[in-house]
Scaffold this motif. Structure first.
Motif, mmCIF file in Angstrom:
data_model
loop_
_atom_site.group_PDB
_atom_site.id
_atom_site.type_symbol
_atom_site.label_atom_id
_atom_site.label_comp_id
_atom_site.label_asym_id
_atom_site.label_seq_id
_atom_site.Cartn_x
_atom_site.Cartn_y
_atom_site.Cartn_z
ATOM 1 N N GLY A 104 0.794 -1.221 0.000
ATOM 2 C CA GLY A 104 0.000 0.000 0.000
ATOM 3 C C GLY A 104 0.822 1.263 0.000
ATOM 4 N N PRO A 105 1.233 1.763 1.171
ATOM 5 C CA PRO A 105 1.868 3.079 1.258
ATOM 6 C C PRO A 105 3.060 3.213 0.333
ATOM 7 N N SER A 106 3.153 4.335 -0.338
ATOM 8 C CA SER A 106 4.255 4.531 -1.272
ATOM 9 C C SER A 106 4.840 5.938 -1.223
ATOM 10 N N LEU A 107 4.064 6.934 -0.865
ATOM 11 C CA LEU A 107 4.578 8.300 -0.779
ATOM 12 C C LEU A 107 4.561 8.732 0.682
ATOM 13 N N PHE A 108 5.735 8.995 1.227
ATOM 14 C CA PHE A 108 5.861 9.389 2.621
ATOM 15 C C PHE A 108 6.549 10.737 2.729
ATOM 16 N N SER A 109 6.294 11.419 3.834
ATOM 17 C CA SER A 109 7.039 12.628 4.149
ATOM 18 C C SER A 109 6.965 12.866 5.643
ATOM 19 N N GLY A 110 7.965 13.541 6.159
ATOM 20 C CA GLY A 110 7.981 13.881 7.568
ATOM 21 C C GLY A 110 8.246 12.726 8.506
ATOM 22 N N LEU A 111 8.736 11.581 7.983
ATOM 23 C CA LEU A 111 8.986 10.440 8.847
ATOM 24 C C LEU A 111 10.128 10.693 9.824
ATOM 25 N N GLN A 112 11.021 11.603 9.459
ATOM 26 C CA GLN A 112 12.157 11.912 10.320
ATOM 27 C C GLN A 112 11.995 13.258 11.017
#
Length: 574
Positions: A104-112
């Motif tokens: 599912g998930p493929s576009l991430f941001s702000g994980l760090q």
């Protein structure tokens, strides 16, 4: 955080026809245990026999894991029950022939990111003391009726694309839009998601704690900005309309962004969600992120956090029903007949419709049942997972590609928008040497009615899979160029709405509730049944990984004292 409620962090299935190694029902505990099919998560060989916990969480999706892990962090005895042999729900990953696929998930941001304005998932990971190594990038390819171009996030680069593909009027309208909404971002980002709880204790953990910063934000915005902040909980289209934005490209682009964020167009998304995204995607130095080991690394980090603080995860533990005694939720009964007692609460990470199925007749008021059954649903998905040789594929291939076939049909029309992720571009370990792994999908637009009642073994089903997946194949060929050949694929898997329904146990394979801003609100986390709470995409704040992470955190916070909650906020500097 680039997109708190990003639909690209979506709900997707473990594709059918995939057979995973058999794993006994297990409590994951020891790092020396054998590993699961993703090669990382330890699995015990036998069920430990424990049948009691303070809190029982049904489902190990991102929301359930965030809830369970935080409860463990709060020194609660918690067990997370997962029906399948892999944790993660819609966000789990799987491996075939050396190819590691995101389901599912493929576009991430702000994980760090860290601090009060961080991604809710990042705040949970911070509370658990877990880090997530990521690759960073700042662009994706878009294929629109106007033309194909590389779209970059940031304050200036997009203006060049507008000038070329839409003209000077579009540039002026975009400048006008950013000028109006960016000052509102401080209000939209004023309260850390981890500070929210579902009772009056929120007055201490959120309202009083962050009142000075919120007041400062309103003062900084001035009278006009403060007045505009009242629109944060209204549809974003109202802001767009009030600014007189009429350029077709701008209106279409805004609808596309809204759809990617929340599965609805600009007339259905909260202004706060869009403003948050704009503030992060169009600020200097902003980037997108992808976990080095794929979306499965997010799940692994949450499981590590759960275990670190004494929480338990039981796989292949299918919950048959929620047990009600004297009007209260007191535990769950598993398919194998085992009863798992919950001393304090049961938390369901299933959808609102599927949670309803777990309850005995008469346990809920008719009005509540009617409310659930009449809640509109998003449609389902088509998926295409491919593993193929990289020979002939451009070396500078982007990780993400968006294809829009026809603006006039609307971004929410079926077979019209295709999203493509090629994570092996950034994470080489996701595919064998010289190979690529790819996930293409039609997000939340595939009508379940086309598939309802079909036998998955029938020729009719197979033919429909072939027909409805063709739009994804064509999009992939457009994105990868002439060097890509279908016959080069070593792995080729098609997922359908029935896949969603079967593997994710999602009612009608739905993406989630289709609740439009201004017409309704996502339900809270409590239910009419004492000691039964819900988290996930059927609850506030809604759809998407960051949203469900926030929902899990809210439920966990609500099940502990205000003092414990405040101590956690102090410990992570919020």
């Amino acid at each position: 955080m680039a997109a708190h409620f990003c639909t690209w962090t979506l709900q997707s299935p473990f594709l059918q026809n995939i057979r995973t190694p058999t794993v006994r029902s297990s409590f994951i505990r020891s790092s020396s245990s054998p590993t699961s099919s993703n090669g990382n998560l330890p699995i015990k060989e036998s069920f430990s026999g424990e049948s009691e916990a303070d809190i029982v969480v049904i489902g190990s999706g991102i929301g359930g894991l965030c809830c369970g892990a935080l409860l463990a962090r709060y020194d609660q005895d918690v067990i997370v029950l997962e029906s399948h042999d892999l944790p993660g729900g819609a966000a789990h990953s799987f491996e075939i022939k050396g190819y590691k696929f995101d389901s599912g998930p493929s576009l991430f941001s702000g994980l760090q990111s860290r601090g009060p304005q961080a991604n809710p998932l990042a705040q949970v990971l911070d509370a658990l003391g877990e880090s997530l190594p990521c690759s960073k990038y700042d662009s994706w390819m878009v294929y629109l009726p106007e033309g194909d171009f590389l779209s970059r996030i940031g304050p200036t680069d997009f203006f060049k694309d507008l000038e070329k593909y839409a003209g000077p009027s579009a540039v002026k309208e975009w400048e006008k839009l950013l000028g109006a909404i960016l000052p509102l971002s401080s209000a939209a980002m004023a309260l850390p998601p981890l500070s929210i709880r579902g009772d009056l204790g929120v007055l201490s953990t959120a309202a009083a704690r962050y009142a000075p910063s919120l007041l400062k934000s309103f003062i900084k915005m001035g009278p006009q900005g403060a007045l505009g902040a009242t629109k944060l909980l209204r549809p974003f289209s109202e802001i767009v309309d009030s600014l007189g934005l009429k350029d077709p490209f701008i209106r279409n682009w805004i609808d596309l962004l809204a759809f990617l964020l929340a599965g609805v167009k600009s007339n259905g998304i909260l202004s706060a969600e869009m403003i948050y995204m704009f503030a992060e995607w169009y600020k200097p130095g902003c980037t997108l992120e992808y976990p080095i080991d794929g979306s499965g690394a997010v799940v692994e980090a949450l499981v590590r956090g759960l275990e670190k603080f004494g929480g338990r995860l039981s796989l292949k533990s299918h919950v048959e029903n929620i047990v009600i005694e004297n009007g209260k939720a007191v535990g769950v009964k598993l398919r194998n007949g085992q009863f798992v007692r919950a001393r304090k609460a049961v938390v369901s990470n299933a959808s609102m419709w599927d949670t309803l199925k777990l309850l005995p007749p008469g346990a809920l008021p008719d009005s509540y049942i009617k409310g659930v059954n009449t809640t509109p649903q998003c449609e389902s998905f088509m998926h295409l997972h491919l593993g193929f040789d990289a020979e002939g594929i451009a070396d500078d291939l982007e990780i993400h590609h968006i294809v829009v076939n026809d603006w006039d049909r609307g971004v929410d029309a079926d077979q019209n928008v295709v999203l493509i992720s090629v994570p092996s571009v950034l994470s080489l370990n996701l595919a064998p040497p010289g190979k690529h792994v790819l996930h293409a999908y039609c997000p939340g637009t595939e009508p379940f009615g086309l598939w309802e009642g079909l036998d998955r073994r029938s020729a009719e089903y197979k033919n429909l899979k072939s027909q409805r997946s063709e739009v994804m194949w064509r999009a992939v060929e457009r994105a990868l160029g002439p060097g890509f050949k279908r016959e080069k694929c070593e792995v080729s898997l098609v997922g359908t709405p029935l896949t969603h329904q079967r593997f994710l146990r999602r009612n009608r394979g739905t993406y989630g509730p289709a609740i439009e801003a201004g017409k309704g609100t996502f339900p809270g986390h409590s239910t009419p049944i004492p000691q039964l709470l819900c988290c996930g995409d059927s609850t506030f704040p809604g759809i998407g990984v960051p949203a469900v992470a926030a929902s899990g955190a809210i439920v966990a916070n609500s099940l502990v004292t205000v003092s414990k909650h405040s101590e956690l906020l102090d410990a992570i500097g919020l």
